[in-house]
Design a protein around this motif. Structure first.
Motif, PDB file in Angstrom:
ATOM      1  N   ASP A 216       0.851  -1.191   0.000  1.00 40.27           N
ATOM      2  CA  ASP A 216       0.000   0.000   0.000  1.00 40.27           C
ATOM      3  C   ASP A 216       0.887   1.241   0.000  1.00 40.27           C
ATOM      4  O   ASP A 216       2.026   1.213   0.472  1.00 40.27           O
ATOM      5  N   THR A 217       0.343   2.352  -0.507  1.00 36.67           N
ATOM      6  CA  THR A 217       1.102   3.593  -0.619  1.00 36.67           C
ATOM      7  C   THR A 217       0.463   4.700   0.198  1.00 36.67           C
ATOM      8  O   THR A 217      -0.735   4.961   0.081  1.00 36.67           O
ATOM      9  N   LEU A 218       1.278   5.359   1.015  1.00 36.89           N
ATOM     10  CA  LEU A 218       0.863   6.598   1.669  1.00 36.89           C
ATOM     11  C   LEU A 218       1.392   7.746   0.830  1.00 36.89           C
ATOM     12  O   LEU A 218       2.605   7.905   0.673  1.00 36.89           O
ATOM     13  N   THR A 219       0.482   8.531   0.259  1.00 30.41           N
ATOM     14  CA  THR A 219       0.909   9.697  -0.509  1.00 30.41           C
ATOM     15  C   THR A 219       0.901  10.921   0.393  1.00 30.41           C
ATOM     16  O   THR A 219       0.305  10.911   1.463  1.00 30.41           O
ATOM     17  N   HIS A 220       1.586  11.977  -0.043  1.00 32.90           N
ATOM     18  CA  HIS A 220       1.838  13.181   0.769  1.00 32.90           C
ATOM     19  C   HIS A 220       2.727  12.844   1.964  1.00 32.90           C
ATOM     20  O   HIS A 220       2.548  13.360   3.060  1.00 32.90           O
ATOM     21  N   CYS A 221       3.698  11.977   1.735  1.00 31.66           N
ATOM     22  CA  CYS A 221       4.497  11.442   2.846  1.00 31.66           C
ATOM     23  C   CYS A 221       5.445  12.471   3.463  1.00 31.66           C
ATOM     24  O   CYS A 221       5.893  12.290   4.587  1.00 31.66           O
ATOM     25  N   PHE A 222       5.772  13.559   2.734  1.00 36.48           N
ATOM     26  CA  PHE A 222       6.658  14.605   3.260  1.00 36.48           C
ATOM     27  C   PHE A 222       5.868  15.877   3.548  1.00 36.48           C
ATOM     28  O   PHE A 222       6.364  16.983   3.360  1.00 36.48           O
ATOM     29  N   ARG A 223       4.628  15.706   4.007  1.00 33.42           N
ATOM     30  CA  ARG A 223       3.771  16.866   4.242  1.00 33.42           C
ATOM     31  C   ARG A 223       4.251  17.638   5.487  1.00 33.42           C
ATOM     32  O   ARG A 223       4.914  17.088   6.364  1.00 33.42           O
ATOM     33  N   PRO A 224       3.887  18.925   5.560  1.00 33.82           N
ATOM     34  CA  PRO A 224       4.310  19.731   6.699  1.00 33.82           C
ATOM     35  C   PRO A 224       3.481  19.463   7.945  1.00 33.82           C
ATOM     36  O   PRO A 224       2.482  18.738   7.907  1.00 33.82           O
ATOM     37  N   PHE A 225       3.899  20.047   9.065  1.00 32.13           N
ATOM     38  CA  PHE A 225       3.135  20.005  10.307  1.00 32.13           C
ATOM     39  C   PHE A 225       1.787  20.703  10.094  1.00 32.13           C
ATOM     40  O   PHE A 225       1.728  21.713   9.414  1.00 32.13           O
ATOM     41  N   PRO A 226       0.673  20.183  10.658  1.00 28.21           N
ATOM     42  CA  PRO A 226       0.555  18.951  11.443  1.00 28.21           C
ATOM     43  C   PRO A 226       0.395  17.716  10.558  1.00 28.21           C
ATOM     44  O   PRO A 226       0.121  17.839   9.374  1.00 28.21           O
ATOM     45  N   ASN A 227       0.558  16.562  11.175  1.00 26.78           N
ATOM     46  CA  ASN A 227       0.593  15.283  10.460  1.00 26.78           C
ATOM     47  C   ASN A 227       1.824  15.173   9.573  1.00 26.78           C
ATOM     48  O   ASN A 227       1.759  14.759   8.415  1.00 26.78           O
ATOM     49  N   SER A 228       2.937  15.546  10.148  1.00 28.68           N
ATOM     50  CA  SER A 228       4.223  15.408   9.496  1.00 28.68           C
ATOM     51  C   SER A 228       4.851  14.073   9.902  1.00 28.68           C
ATOM     52  O   SER A 228       4.567  13.552  10.973  1.00 28.68           O
ATOM     53  N   PRO A 229       5.736  13.530   9.062  1.00 30.44           N
ATOM     54  CA  PRO A 229       6.405  12.267   9.420  1.00 30.44           C
ATOM     55  C   PRO A 229       7.559  12.441  10.389  1.00 30.44           C
ATOM     56  O   PRO A 229       8.175  11.447  10.795  1.00 30.44           O
ATOM     57  N   ILE A 230       7.868  13.683  10.757  1.00 28.63           N
ATOM     58  CA  ILE A 230       8.967  13.911  11.688  1.00 28.63           C
ATOM     59  C   ILE A 230       8.441  14.457  13.015  1.00 28.63           C
ATOM     60  O   ILE A 230       7.371  15.056  13.076  1.00 28.63           O
ATOM     61  N   THR A 231       9.212  14.246  14.047  1.00 27.70           N
ATOM     62  CA  THR A 231       8.885  14.791  15.366  1.00 27.70           C
ATOM     63  C   THR A 231       9.278  16.267  15.413  1.00 27.70           C
ATOM     64  O   THR A 231       9.938  16.789  14.495  1.00 27.70           O
ATOM     65  N   GLY A 232       8.905  16.926  16.491  1.00 30.68           N
ATOM     66  CA  GLY A 232       9.287  18.317  16.657  1.00 30.68           C
ATOM     67  C   GLY A 232      10.787  18.521  16.711  1.00 30.68           C
ATOM     68  O   GLY A 232      11.288  19.624  16.467  1.00 30.68           O
ATOM     69  N   GLN A 233      11.518  17.478  17.039  1.00 31.75           N
ATOM     70  CA  GLN A 233      12.980  17.538  17.086  1.00 31.75           C
ATOM     71  C   GLN A 233      13.625  17.123  15.764  1.00 31.75           C
ATOM     72  O   GLN A 233      14.846  17.042  15.652  1.00 31.75           O
ATOM     73  N   GLY A 234      12.802  16.828  14.768  1.00 31.21           N
ATOM     74  CA  GLY A 234      13.328  16.515  13.444  1.00 31.21           C
ATOM     75  C   GLY A 234      13.656  15.065  13.198  1.00 31.21           C
ATOM     76  O   GLY A 234      14.226  14.724  12.153  1.00 31.21           O
ATOM     77  N   ALA A 235      13.298  14.178  14.119  1.00 34.73           N
ATOM     78  CA  ALA A 235      13.565  12.747  13.932  1.00 34.73           C
ATOM     79  C   ALA A 235      12.413  12.085  13.189  1.00 34.73           C
ATOM     80  O   ALA A 235      11.255  12.512  13.293  1.00 34.73           O
ATOM     81  N   VAL A 236      12.718  11.052  12.425  1.00 31.84           N
ATOM     82  CA  VAL A 236      11.673  10.294  11.736  1.00 31.84           C
ATOM     83  C   VAL A 236      10.838   9.561  12.777  1.00 31.84           C
ATOM     84  O   VAL A 236      11.383   8.888  13.670  1.00 31.84           O
ATOM     85  N   LYS A 237       9.538   9.662  12.670  1.00 27.99           N
ATOM     86  CA  LYS A 237       8.654   9.022  13.648  1.00 27.99           C
ATOM     87  C   LYS A 237       8.804   7.498  13.599  1.00 27.99           C
ATOM     88  O   LYS A 237       8.993   6.908  12.526  1.00 27.99           O
ATOM     89  N   THR A 238       8.700   6.885  14.755  1.00 28.56           N
ATOM     90  CA  THR A 238       8.837   5.429  14.863  1.00 28.56           C
ATOM     91  C   THR A 238       7.820   4.714  13.987  1.00 28.56           C
ATOM     92  O   THR A 238       8.149   3.700  13.337  1.00 28.56           O
ATOM     93  N   ALA A 239       6.593   5.213  13.932  1.00 27.34           N
ATOM     94  CA  ALA A 239       5.549   4.567  13.127  1.00 27.34           C
ATOM     95  C   ALA A 239       5.915   4.544  11.651  1.00 27.34           C
ATOM     96  O   ALA A 239       5.552   3.616  10.918  1.00 27.34           O
ATOM     97  N   VAL A 240       6.630   5.562  11.189  1.00 26.93           N
ATOM     98  CA  VAL A 240       7.062   5.626   9.796  1.00 26.93           C
ATOM     99  C   VAL A 240       8.088   4.535   9.518  1.00 26.93           C
ATOM    100  O   VAL A 240       7.996   3.804   8.518  1.00 26.93           O
ATOM    101  N   LEU A 241       9.057   4.398  10.402  1.00 30.56           N
ATOM    102  CA  LEU A 241      10.095   3.386  10.221  1.00 30.56           C
ATOM    103  C   LEU A 241       9.516   1.975  10.283  1.00 30.56           C
ATOM    104  O   LEU A 241       9.897   1.094   9.504  1.00 30.56           O
ATOM    105  N   GLU A 242       8.569   1.767  11.201  1.00 29.35           N
ATOM    106  CA  GLU A 242       7.944   0.449  11.311  1.00 29.35           C
ATOM    107  C   GLU A 242       7.129   0.113  10.076  1.00 29.35           C
ATOM    108  O   GLU A 242       7.121  -1.033   9.615  1.00 29.35           O
ATOM    109  N   ALA A 243       6.433   1.104   9.532  1.00 25.46           N
ATOM    110  CA  ALA A 243       5.636   0.873   8.328  1.00 25.46           C
ATOM    111  C   ALA A 243       6.518   0.498   7.143  1.00 25.46           C
ATOM    112  O   ALA A 243       6.199  -0.408   6.365  1.00 25.46           O
TER     113      ALA A 243
END
Length: 382
Positions: A216-243
Motif C-alpha cells: 500500500d502507498t501513503l501519498t503526501h508522505c513529506f507533508r508539513p506540520f501537522p501530520n508530518s512524518p517527523i517529530t518536533g525535534q526533526g527525527a523520523v517518527k517510529t511509526a514511519v520506520l515500522e511501516a
C-alpha cells in the motif's frame, strides 16, 4: 532486425538494470528492441542523435489528476506529459465507480500518453475541488461505495491499478478514519494495492500507517506540520520506520499543500528516501507550486538526492507500486517509452507547498520523449 526508432549516443540511466552507460537504444513494435553500442540504422528507422543527453525509462507520475472536463481538478494529460517528460500518468482517484466510464471513454482511451487509475472508494470520486467549492468527498459516509468499487475495478483491471481514499480533517471531516477502513476492505477483496491521502488531523499519521498493508502507498508522505512524518525535534517518527519495514510505500504527492522542504531535508538527512516522487498535479497547482513532474524531480536533485535515485523514484519504483513490470525500464521487451533530458546547472527558483523558497543549482530540462516506440517531442512534433 528492423527498427522504428533509434536513440544514438545518449547516456542511458536505467536503475532497474543497474545501467549507467553511453550506448544506443532501439525500438520496434512499440517496445524496446535493443540496447547496444553503435546500433546500425535500418531502412525507415527514425534515427535521433541524443549525444550529450540522458536517456531514461519513460517517467511515470504516480499521483496526477487528469479527468479533464469530468472533474474540476482535472488537467490535460498530454499537455502535462509534454511539459514533464512523463509517458505514463496514474490518476489518483479523480473518478469513482459512479463516473469511471466517462473517464475511460473520454480521457483514458483517446490519450496518447498512457493513463492508469486508482479508483476512488467514494461514488463520484473527488467531485467538489475548486477555488470556490471545496467539499471533502470522504466526509459523507453515504458516498462510500465499496460494492460498486469492487465491481468496476474487477471489470477494468487492465486500467485500474488500485483503490484510492482520502482521509484527514479536510478530506474526511467527521468521518475520520472510517473511509480508510472501508477502502482497506475493498483493496483486500480485489487483491489490489491501496493509495491513501492524508491531510491535517484527525486522523493522525500514525492512525493511518498502522492500517496499511505491504504494497500500500501513503501519498503526501513529506507533508508539513501537522501530520508530518517527523517529530518536533526533526527525527523520523517510529511509526514511519515500522511501516517501511513491513513494506508500506511512501510517495511524495507534492500537491498544493503537501510537500515541505523542511520535512524533506529532515527525512533525507535521516536516510529516508521516498519510494516514489510524484507531482499530485491538479488545476489549482499547475501554475505553482507544482508546475510539472520535471520540476518536482528537480527539487530532489537540489536537495542532494543522486540522479539515479531520482530516476528510480519516477520509473522502476512506480512500476513496482502499480504492479506493471513492463514499465519503468529500458530492458528489451519492455514498453517502448523513454525520457530524454539534460540536467541544467545554474540558479533556479523553487517553492514548496508552504511558501518556502529555495534557490537550487540544478534543473531537469526535458529534451524529448519516446512513446510506444516512436518519437513524441515535448512540443508534440513527431
Amino acid at each position: 532486425m528492423t527498427y522504428d526508432l533509434i536513440l544514438k549516443g545518449g547516456r542511458v540511466i536505467d536503475p532497474a538494470q543497474g545501467m549507467d552507460t553511453v550506448t544506443d537504444v532501439a525500438f520496434a513494435g512499440g517496445k524496446v528492441a535493443a540496447i547496444e553500442p553503435n546500433i546500425a540504422a535500418t531502412n525507415g528507422a527514425d534515427v535521433r542523435d541524443v549525444s550529450g543527453r540522458i536517456v531514461a525509462p519513460g517517467f511515470i507520475d504516480l499521483h496526477t489528476h487528469v479527468y479533464w472536463g469530468g472533474t474540476s481538478l482535472g488537467v490535460d494529460a498530454a499537455d502535462f506529459a509534454r511539459r514533464s517528460g512523463v509517458t505514463t500518468l496514474i490518476d489518483a482517484g479523480s473518478s469513482g465507480p459512479g463516473n469511471f466510464k466517462g473517464f475511460l471513454k473520454h480521457v483514458i482511451e483517446p490519450s496518447e500518453p498512457r493513463i492508469f487509475a486508482y479508483i476512488h472508494v467514494s461514488f463520484a470520486g473527488i467531485f467538489a475541488f475548486s477555488k470556490r467549492i471545496m467539499v471533502g468527498e470522504s466526509s459523507d459516509m453515504r458516498l462510500m461505495s465499496p460494492a460498486d468499487a469492487v465491481e468496476v475495478a474487477n471489470a477494468n483491471r487492465d486500467t485500474i491499478v488500485g483503490i484510492k481514499v482520502r482521509v484527514g480533517r479536510n478530506a474526511s471531516g467527521a468521518s475520520g478514519i472510517a473511509p480508510l477502513d472501508i477502502a482497506v476492505q475493498v483493496a483486500e477483496e480485489l487483491s489490489m494495492p491501496l493509495m491513501v491521502h492524508i491531510d491535517e488531523p484527525p486522523p493522525t499519521y500514525e492512525d493511518v500507517l498502522v492500517r496499511l498493508r505491504p504494497g500500500d502507498t501513503l501519498t503526501h508522505c513529506f507533508r508539513p506540520f501537522p501530520n508530518s512524518p517527523i517529530t518536533g525535534q526533526g527525527a523520523v517518527k517510529t511509526a514511519v520506520l515500522e511501516a517501511r519495514k513491513r513494506g508500506v510505500l511512501f510517495d511524495v504527492g507534492h500537491g498544493m499543500g503537501s510537500f515541505s522542504f523542511k520535512v524533506a531535508r529532515a527525512m533525507l538527512d535521516a536516510g529516508f528516501m521516498p519510494d516514489t516522487i510524484s507531482s499530485d498535479v491538479h488545476s489549482l497547482n499547475l501554475e505553482g507550486p507544482v508546475f510539472d513532474q520535471a520540476t518536482t524531480l528537480s527539487k530532489f536533485l537540489c536537495l542532494g538526492t543522486p540522479l539515479t535515485d531520482v530516476i528510480r523514484a519516477t520509473t522502476a519504483n512506480v512500476a513496482t507500486a502499480i504492479r506493471r513490470p513492463e514499465l519503468g525500464t529500458l530492458r528489451p521487451g519492455s514498453a517502448g517509452d523513454a525520457t530524454i533530458f539534460t540536467v541544467g546547472e545554474g540558479s533556479f527558483p523553487y517553492i514548496d507547498s508552504t511558501g518556502e523558497r529555495m534557490n537550487g543549482n540544478k534543473r531537469i530540462l526535458v529534451e524529448g520523449i519516446a512513446l510506444r516506440g516512436h518519437w513524441w517531442h515535448p512540443a508534440g512534433n513527431r
